[in-house]
Motif scaffolding. Sequence first.
Motif, short mmCIF file in Angstrom:
data_model
loop_
_atom_site.label_atom_id
_atom_site.label_comp_id
_atom_site.label_asym_id
_atom_site.label_seq_id
_atom_site.Cartn_x
_atom_site.Cartn_y
_atom_site.Cartn_z
N PRO A 159 0.83 -1.22 0.00
CA PRO A 159 0.00 0.00 0.00
C PRO A 159 0.86 1.26 0.00
O PRO A 159 1.87 1.34 0.70
CB PRO A 159 -0.79 -0.11 1.31
N ARG A 160 0.42 2.22 -0.80
CA ARG A 160 1.20 3.47 -0.93
C ARG A 160 1.28 4.20 0.41
O ARG A 160 2.27 4.89 0.69
CB ARG A 160 0.49 4.35 -1.98
N SER A 161 0.27 4.03 1.23
CA SER A 161 0.27 4.75 2.51
C SER A 161 1.44 4.30 3.39
O SER A 161 1.94 5.08 4.20
CB SER A 161 -1.05 4.53 3.24
N LEU A 162 1.87 3.04 3.26
CA LEU A 162 3.01 2.58 4.06
C LEU A 162 4.28 3.33 3.67
O LEU A 162 5.09 3.70 4.52
CB LEU A 162 3.24 1.08 3.84
N ALA A 166 6.37 5.88 5.97
CA ALA A 166 7.82 5.76 6.17
C ALA A 166 8.52 7.07 5.84
O ALA A 166 9.47 7.49 6.51
CB ALA A 166 8.37 4.63 5.30
N ARG A 175 16.26 3.48 2.34
CA ARG A 175 15.83 2.82 3.58
C ARG A 175 14.38 2.35 3.48
O ARG A 175 14.01 1.36 4.09
CB ARG A 175 15.99 3.77 4.75
N ARG A 179 13.93 -1.29 4.60
CA ARG A 179 13.23 -1.52 5.87
C ARG A 179 11.74 -1.81 5.70
O ARG A 179 11.13 -2.41 6.58
CB ARG A 179 13.40 -0.32 6.81
N ILE A 180 11.14 -1.35 4.62
CA ILE A 180 9.68 -1.52 4.47
C ILE A 180 9.34 -2.47 3.33
O ILE A 180 8.65 -3.47 3.52
CB ILE A 180 8.97 -0.15 4.22
N PRO A 183 11.14 -6.36 3.47
CA PRO A 183 10.54 -7.31 4.43
C PRO A 183 9.12 -7.73 4.05
O PRO A 183 8.66 -8.78 4.46
CB PRO A 183 10.52 -6.51 5.74
N LEU A 184 8.45 -6.88 3.26
CA LEU A 184 7.09 -7.23 2.84
C LEU A 184 7.09 -7.95 1.49
O LEU A 184 6.04 -8.21 0.92
CB LEU A 184 6.23 -5.96 2.75
N PHE B 81 -3.01 7.84 8.84
CA PHE B 81 -3.58 7.58 7.52
C PHE B 81 -4.94 6.88 7.61
O PHE B 81 -5.26 6.26 8.63
CB PHE B 81 -2.62 6.71 6.70
N ASP B 83 -5.93 4.18 6.16
CA ASP B 83 -5.84 2.73 6.37
C ASP B 83 -4.82 2.41 7.48
O ASP B 83 -4.30 1.31 7.53
CB ASP B 83 -5.49 2.01 5.06
N ALA B 85 -1.87 2.53 7.99
CA ALA B 85 -0.48 2.42 7.50
C ALA B 85 0.48 1.93 8.58
O ALA B 85 1.58 2.46 8.73
CB ALA B 85 -0.02 3.77 6.93
N TYR B 87 3.14 -0.71 9.91
CA TYR B 87 4.06 -1.62 9.22
C TYR B 87 3.70 -3.05 9.63
O TYR B 87 3.82 -3.40 10.81
CB TYR B 87 5.50 -1.29 9.58
N HIS B 89 5.05 -5.88 9.36
CA HIS B 89 6.09 -6.81 9.81
C HIS B 89 6.69 -6.38 11.14
O HIS B 89 7.71 -6.94 11.55
CB HIS B 89 7.17 -6.93 8.73
#
Lengths: 270, 356
Positions: A159-162, A166, A175, A179-180, A183-184, B81, B83, B85, B87, B89
């Motif tokens: 998802p773009r929000s992640l 970050a 990073r 880091r994001i 791992p996904l 956010f 949703d 957001a 993380y 993991h």
Amino acid sequence: MRRAPTWPRHAIMLAVCLLMLVPFYWVIKTSLTGENIYAWPPSIIPVNPHLFNYVDVWYLIPFPRYLLNSVIVTIMAISGNLLFNTAAGYALTKQFPGKRWIVLLLLSCMLIPFQATIIPAYLITSWLGVLNSWLGIALPMLSTIICIFIFKASFEAVPRSLIDAARVDGLSEWRIVVRILLPLSKPAIATNVILNFIWSWNAFLWPLIVVRSPDMQTLPLGLARFLSVMEDTTGALFAFVVMVLVPGLTIFLMAQKEFIRGLTSGATKG
Amino acid sequence: MAGIRLSGVRKSFGDVAVVHGVDLDITDREFVVFVGPSGCGKSTLLRMIAGLEDITGGEIAIDGRVVNELDPKDRDVAMVFQDYALYPHMTVFENMAFSLRYRGVARAEIRQRVEQAARVLDIGHLSQRMPRQLSGGQRQRVAMGRAIVRDPKVFLFDEPLSNLDAKLRVQMRTEIKLLRERVATTTIYVTHDQTEAMTLADRIVILNHGRIEQIGTPEEVYETPATVFVAGFIGTPPMNLLPVKLGGSGQITLGDRTITLPESRTRVIAGMPDVLLGIRPEHLIWHTGGEPPLLSGHAVVVEPLGSDTLVSLDIAGTPVIARLPPRLVRKAGEAVLLAADPENLHFFDRTTGRRL
């Protein structure tokens, strides 16, 4: 409504699985006995099994050296792929002028068979002065286009929000990837590792061209050399094959779940 | 703590302009809600303040410093956010501590700040859980906790409650309001839900097609909507808007009915050819005699809500809704006579949509 019994289906699947495993069983059985593979009737159970063939392979030829070369070249190829494919895959998730043309170029490059690129690849390797070296063997395998697209698809599924979160949290682009996104993207990493392991581990033609000294030969080249220098080698040959196969099978079995998810990601609504 | 100033902020995607020169001053510790329909540019504006979208034109300043060219991390803002957001993991603790680690905060202080935020939000017992093991409300709290631990100059909320069910949304709304009293930081909150806007905001900014329609306190935008759009957007059900014709000596014609208004109310509309009369559903009252009724018709739809009843009428082809006491009108087809206090009538220029 009465459900049809499932056992016939399972029986068929089991039979197909067994059929697929027969060659592997045959190789292992022969490697343990050295019996003539053309013998009739064939013996299903190994007669007087022993490990001498494996000992022969280890000591009669420089197997450890071939193994070391293969391991180093494969690690270099996998590392290169993870590094370059990740960067390229992430770049392709962005919008930039000419992206469409770059994607088209990459896709069209996939249509060119490797054999057609051997001469320019050889000239470049020679120009870089890395012929007959681990880097020279690994060079054309440091990035693979199909794996770039596997990473691209995997990153686009995050998802773009992640990524925005970050960024607000203070991470740089690199990073964010490390880091994001990575791992996904374990299925994509597993797919990259397995595919590149297989391609690099089994590579024969390119190492044959680029390697000049016996001590730089990889396992597939060693296998070919083994065939040419040894006589009455059925058992040892099959032992050699088993020893070449085991690392690949181990890696696949360890990562098969992620591998299958990687290959099918995006195929179904998640 | 910081104020925010937007000066002529514009945003275009290619040839499509989505935000047209927004000017806005938000004071320190103010809670401002951007509200508007989908596509009005409220989230884009928020993302521009966060630094997640480039600014096509204008200037954004946080705490007196122009931040147009600064990365999000350098603006000292925290964002929640839609949703959440989180993380996936990382554990709840790691999610909340993540940004602090990248800001060089000492390990002991990270722990202390995360635990303090977790206490405020009552999520201390969830610290070792993964986001997938949390309910929607818990995830929302963690997302807020992640913002709180940063102790930023500005909080940005992008429709944080829109993924929750109706009951949880009401609960979380209350919690945000309580949280606000404990953590007084300048906040911009984006929502399309006017109830959230009305209940949370110090000031509401109503956006439409990338332009500000009105800025004001919840009372101001409700009681004196600046435009027809605001009148129709704020309030549930929205304000009734009826085309009227002006007659001489304080008279207006509404359908086949002519009503005389006090001079104080008609002064503003004198000489206007095309006027819309606005009246809130709760300001329409049951006519009990005396002055002639303002509206008369037959109930088209009757919706009993328990505490009151919504009655829909058709007045000269314009639908009108009245919020009446329960059991005054029981079924469709009944005759309805409605009156209104002239002080509760609003007039708008039909051409420009502006309040008169």
